[in-house]
Enzyme design. Structure first.
Site, PDB file in Angstrom:
ATOM      1  N   LYS A  38      37.412  52.544  39.328  1.00 21.14           N
ATOM      2  CA  LYS A  38      36.426  51.562  39.696  1.00 21.14           C
ATOM      3  C   LYS A  38      36.941  50.495  40.670  1.00 21.14           C
ATOM      4  CE  LYS A  38      33.121  48.464  37.444  1.00 21.14           C
ATOM      5  NZ  LYS A  38      32.679  48.004  36.150  1.00 21.14           N
ATOM      6  N   SER A  58      27.652  48.603  35.739  1.00 19.87           N
ATOM      7  CA  SER A  58      28.309  48.226  37.069  1.00 19.87           C
ATOM      8  C   SER A  58      29.317  49.264  37.455  1.00 19.87           C
ATOM      9  CB  SER A  58      29.118  46.924  36.974  1.00 19.87           C
ATOM     10  OG  SER A  58      30.052  47.077  35.976  1.00 19.87           O
ATOM     11  N   SER A 109      28.305  48.578  30.620  1.00 18.28           N
ATOM     12  CA  SER A 109      28.690  48.806  32.267  1.00 18.28           C
ATOM     13  C   SER A 109      29.452  50.318  32.395  1.00 18.28           C
ATOM     14  CB  SER A 109      29.441  47.780  32.999  1.00 18.28           C
ATOM     15  OG  SER A 109      28.711  46.879  33.606  1.00 18.28           O
TER      16      SER A 109
END
Lengths: 458, 458
Positions: A99, A168, A192
């Protein structure tokens, strides 16, 4: 959003026809055996996933940066190591996506920001260093929503591209679901990791708060921030967790023989947001497990969810504002609406409300442990209220955020598919530090009531 | 090199005639009193230094980035605080420059690299956080040589612009010497604080190894890396050190009453590199101190300097290569010749030579402490072999690096000026952890034999 390619395409020209084995949907454990026996090289494996990225990325937009040349060089080194008889373990040669709020040396940590798009990391985050030491091959950085909050990312849900993959950790979940990479790291402050994994039909583990280091990772709210792990298959998730988990401290499992009792919450099953399609799927799953001998207990949480969500919102806003407000005042153009609102909220909270929330957090984390122990069971809940909404949102984190707040380990996995091909997922929540036992429970449940497999999307 | 200005010039248009006090060569202590009594605002002070930067930077090139708007906003906040009666201490409102390998939130940490020129830091380094808490106003990032090694920077020596300011903390030393900022942070692995300070005629302190945190700072060789402090005046250096030093741990001064004994080394005074002009100035300084009642003892170091320099070179090369080699192989165009050669050297050393050097380092650091204690004195040496050479080098670190290796605190200050206006400086070296006592000794010596003051250069 234009994808930055780091010479990806030129490196991929050599891939064509390099091997006949199609690996995108294979399990790491199987691939690992092929690698170990020399039927497949680490480089060929990396090339196949890079080719899959090249083919599917134009529709999915899961990657902030793909480091094809770096990955292929690392793959080469790992092949040479293997030829010398040095095998690092089950992650040796396995590709992974990181990420884009987590520092990977010499790649930008963009965090969904325009201004940070060329902010090259000068060190690996400790968790990335662990991955490298275990032999993982970093393919690149996966798209995050701006600063890991709720503003929609460019990424599409692989199963229906007009829907959100969730956020996210949007790119991580979409990339794994689309077979672009077998493993990915995400992060969760509200929901997330669990939400995008559920929306994309893959497996994920959000470990206990504090289990994995968040150093070298952009904070959103340090009291709530967790690293999370994603994989297409349970076995792969277990392999990734084994590589990253701290050395066992000899904590005995709290639920040594938890029996076959599953707890669920009326607050979830009677929530007006719960969509009928999810309600039906969950009920059917409950019944099938019951028929297989599992007992269910529907019991309220000892701490009102409304309190948890209120305090969660305060801590999130205050800590996000503490980190971001100076930069936001300076570069308001670099902050989209939802994170802007979060910072404004955070600046408006009183110190007292934050103090109260922090006290509640500490006490709630202690109380929930005792409650789970007394109840002698594991929580099983719908992971989301329903199917992924359209792409102008990343979905509602309300079903995931209580477990970030309480800091308990959570596993999510799909249990069914809607008639139009969207995944429906559950989440299991266990006692603090009991990740292994939780993954083992998830294995039992998913074997008892298997979710029908799907071919790769796109 | 083009200076990035961050709207500097537009912000400075308001400065003209804002106050009549010219502060560029004033002491912090005096300015601080004016600030406290409201004769001068923090904002006016920042404006004056920013104006000085705007006037002199075109000739000096000391800055990698000037954050005029950020500094003025911070100055405003500090003025408002002061008006509310909150005074943070002697650093309240004092401008400072930060070497461009040290992370300052929302400014790039360029490290002299082309690729990192837009790598915005996402956190303050702990040492920067300390400065902010003490009320310092960060004017910007000062030029470093590439990766804080020996390749020449664009910065000029303010006293003769065709000469080097020294390196690697080139911009910090030049900016302080040119009156662009009263204080600056640098770093030293060989001689990167003491050498540029000496070449620029300012004061500097390299504290004991490990006294100040190097987190959030680009490493060159972690076993040798130190943060260093620079100022135009001793009192200012003391104020900066007081804000940054760790809380006293109750270590009693090793040399409680060191008397008036100064040690010096034949290895330095007979070194063939020592220039006649420095030799004369140092001898004269010795005589003047002797006349004032100080005793001198010329005694060899207990550990051969040739051994120290050899092991220093091994540790520096190996640790720099360990950090940089992967990136250097990927981006050789981003590495100028000297750091390239250092990395190559580091990759060629045997593990044995590194192990031997590390063992020598540990033992030498223990031995030197005992020796200084037995000798009962303080070391006083020429800081450099002579005057600053032309700009195709940053000078020879051989006179400074032994004290980085041994990890002892060092203070440098000018004792004389050559007939063509270049500074000649000494360095004092004291026992580990005795920074206060060392600064106090430096004060006595510099008061006993004052160095003639100079007007601002340029």
């Amino acid at each position: 959003m234009a994808i930055r390619t780091f010479r990806m395409i030129s490196s991929l020209q050599a891939v064509q026809g390099s091997t006949g084995i199609m690996v995108s949907s294979a399990r790491i454990s199987g691939v690992g055996e092929a690698l170990r026996q020399g039927q497949l090289s680490v480089r060929q494996l990396a090339e196949q996933f890079l080719k899959r990225i090249a083919d599917a990325e134009g529709q999915i937009h899961a990657w902030a940066a793909v480091d094809a040349s770096g990955a292929l060089q690392e793959a080469q080194r790992l092949d040479e190591e293997a030829q010398r008889g040095h095998w690092r373990g089950p992650l040796h040669g396995i590709p992974i996506g990181i990420k884009d709020i987590i520092d990977v040396f010499d790649l930008p940590t963009g965090c969904g920001s325009q201004r940070w798009a060329n902010s090259y990391a000068r060190q690996d985050a400790p968790i990335v260093r662990q991955l490298r030491q275990a032999g993982a091959v970093i393919l690149g950085k996966t798209v995050t929503t701006p600063y890991a909050y709720l503003d929609p990312p460019p990424t599409c849900n692989p199963w229906q591209t007009e829907r959100t993959p969730g956020g996210s950790s949007s790119g991580s979940a979409a990339a794994v679901a689309a077979g672009m990479v077998p493993l990915a790291l995400g992060s969760q402050t509200g929901g997330s990791v669990i939400r995008p994994a559920a929306y994309c039909g893959i497996w994920a583990l959000k470990p206990t708060f504090g289990q994995l280091s968040t150093r070298g990772i952009l904070p959103l709210a340090p009291s709530l921030d967790h690293v999370g792990l994603m994989a297409g298959h349970l076995e792969d998730l277990q392999i990734l967790w084994s590589a990253l988990r701290p050395a066992p401290m000899g904590i005995p499992p709290l639920l040594e023989s938890p029996g076959r009792l599953l707890l669920t919450l009326p607050e979830y099953l009677q929530d007006p947001r719960l969509e009928p399609v999810m309600h039906r799927a969950f009920k059917q799953w409950q019944q099938q497990l019951e028929q297989a001998g599992w007992q269910w207990l529907e019991t309220p949480l000892p701490i009102p969810l409304v309190e948890i969500r209120r305090h969660h919102a305060v801590i999130l806003a205050v800590e996000a504002a503490a980190f971001h407000h100076g930069r936001w005042q300076r570069h308001p153009d670099d902050y989209p609406p939802k994170i802007t609102q979060l910072i404004r909220d955070g600046l408006n909270h009183s110190a007292w409300s934050y103090h109260e929330a922090r006290q509640h957090l500490r006490q709630a984390r202690r109380e929930i442990d005792a409650w789970l122990l007394r109840a002698g069971g594991w929580l099983a809940l719908p992971a989301t209220p329903g199917t992924p909404p359209p792409r102008d949102t990343t979905g509602d984190p309300a079903f995931q955020s209580p477990w970030s707040y309480l800091g308990l380990p959570v596993v999510t996995f799909p249990i069914a598919w809607t008639s139009d091909g969207l995944p429906l997922a559950v989440q299991l929540i266990g006692p603090r530090w009991q990740e292994e036992a939780l993954l083992s429970l998830a294995q039992q449940l998913s074997q008892t009531v298997p979710c029908p497999p799907r071919r790769l999307p796109v």
